[in-house]
Design an enzyme around this catalytic site. Structure first.
Site, PDB file in Angstrom:
ATOM      1  N   ASP A 187      -5.083 -10.445   0.175  1.00 25.71           N
ATOM      2  CA  ASP A 187      -3.784 -11.108   0.259  1.00 25.71           C
ATOM      3  C   ASP A 187      -3.027 -11.013  -1.060  1.00 25.71           C
ATOM      4  OD1 ASP A 187      -1.726 -12.582   1.512  1.00 25.71           O
ATOM      5  OD2 ASP A 187      -2.509 -14.467   0.711  1.00 25.71           O
ATOM      6  N   HIS A 188      -1.767 -10.611  -0.961  1.00 27.35           N
ATOM      7  CA  HIS A 188      -0.874 -10.441  -2.117  1.00 27.35           C
ATOM      8  C   HIS A 188      -1.446  -9.464  -3.144  1.00 27.35           C
ATOM      9  CE1 HIS A 188       1.167 -13.863  -0.326  1.00 27.35           C
ATOM     10  NE2 HIS A 188       2.225 -13.448  -0.991  1.00 27.35           N
TER      11      HIS A 188
ATOM     12  N   GLU B 253      -0.042  -4.328  11.965  1.00 25.47           N
ATOM     13  CA  GLU B 253       0.678  -3.919  10.763  1.00 25.47           C
ATOM     14  C   GLU B 253       2.145  -4.303  10.883  1.00 25.47           C
ATOM     15  OE1 GLU B 253      -0.074  -0.205   8.089  1.00 25.47           O
ATOM     16  OE2 GLU B 253       1.315   0.372   9.689  1.00 25.47           O
TER      17      GLU B 253
ATOM     18  N   HIS C 142       3.447  -4.986   3.905  1.00 23.46           N
ATOM     19  CA  HIS C 142       3.395  -5.467   5.288  1.00 23.46           C
ATOM     20  C   HIS C 142       2.926  -6.907   5.295  1.00 23.46           C
ATOM     21  CE1 HIS C 142       3.913  -1.546   7.217  1.00 23.46           C
ATOM     22  NE2 HIS C 142       3.102  -1.059   6.288  1.00 23.46           N
TER      23      HIS C 142
ATOM     24  N   CYS D   9       6.081   5.688   4.351  1.00 20.57           N
ATOM     25  CA  CYS D   9       4.818   5.069   3.947  1.00 20.57           C
ATOM     26  C   CYS D   9       4.194   5.755   2.731  1.00 20.57           C
ATOM     27  CB  CYS D   9       3.830   5.059   5.113  1.00 20.57           C
ATOM     28  SG  CYS D   9       4.375   4.035   6.477  1.00 20.57           S
TER      29      CYS D   9
ATOM     30  N   HIS E 297       4.892   0.042  -0.594  1.00 17.48           N
ATOM     31  CA  HIS E 297       5.655  -0.791   0.333  1.00 17.48           C
ATOM     32  C   HIS E 297       4.692  -1.811   0.901  1.00 17.48           C
ATOM     33  CE1 HIS E 297       3.763   2.004   3.131  1.00 17.48           C
ATOM     34  NE2 HIS E 297       3.994   1.119   4.092  1.00 17.48           N
TER      35      HIS E 297
ATOM     36  N   HIS F  75       0.844  -1.190   0.000  1.00 18.74           N
ATOM     37  CA  HIS F  75       0.000   0.000   0.000  1.00 18.74           C
ATOM     38  C   HIS F  75       0.883   1.244   0.000  1.00 18.74           C
ATOM     39  CE1 HIS F  75      -0.228   0.861   4.642  1.00 18.74           C
ATOM     40  NE2 HIS F  75       0.957   0.433   4.297  1.00 18.74           N
TER      41      HIS F  75
END
Length: 139
Positions: free
Chosen positions: A83-84, A128, A45, A37, A43, A18
């Site tokens: 996810d991903h 996070e 998490h 960020c 980037h 994100h």
């Protein structure tokens, strides 16, 4: 007679990229407020998600909520969706909403809330990082 209320928890994880960015602000202000960020190349998490369901124990099953059903709901409503993925680019939920941990937790809550009986309380805890996490709702 008081009802036996118990909280049950399901832990899952997902990986997502994100960028925190407010399009109404200048590049300088975004960089100042969001720091790393705000990287224009995004980037990622490794999020840890804990879904808490609280309610009375069913005398017939001994369950507050069937954990297999909860696992399936989280997979269908959250993991398959986020996810991903790049949350900013790949999801409709964050196309116009800054994907902060706070907003991600609220979105996950809303995705699950109408799938779980309203007599049961629902709480989302989203990590996070190992040291940074949020909870929603707060009572």
């Amino acid at each position: 007679m008081t009802e036996n209320r118990v909280a049950v928890f399901r832990k899952e994880n997902f990986n997502a990229a994100h960028r925190l960015h407010n399009p109404d602000w200048s590049d300088e202000k975004n960089a100042r407020i969001f720091g790393k960020c705000n990287n224009p190349h995004y980037h990622g998490h490794n999020y840890d998600l804990i879904v808490q369901v609280t309610g009375a124990v069913d005398p017939e099953t001994g369950y507050v909520f069937d954990m297999k059903i909860l696992s399936d709901l989280i997979k269908e409503q959250v993991l398959d969706r986020f996810d991903h993925k790049n949350l900013n680019l790949d999801t409709r939920e964050f196309r116009n909403l800054n994907p902060s941990a706070e907003n991600i937790a609220i979105v996950i809550y809303k995705l699950l809330r109408d799938k779980i009986d309203t007599t049961l309380d629902l709480k989302i805890r989203l990590y996070e990082t190992e040291r940074n996490f949020v909870e929603y709702p707060v009572h």
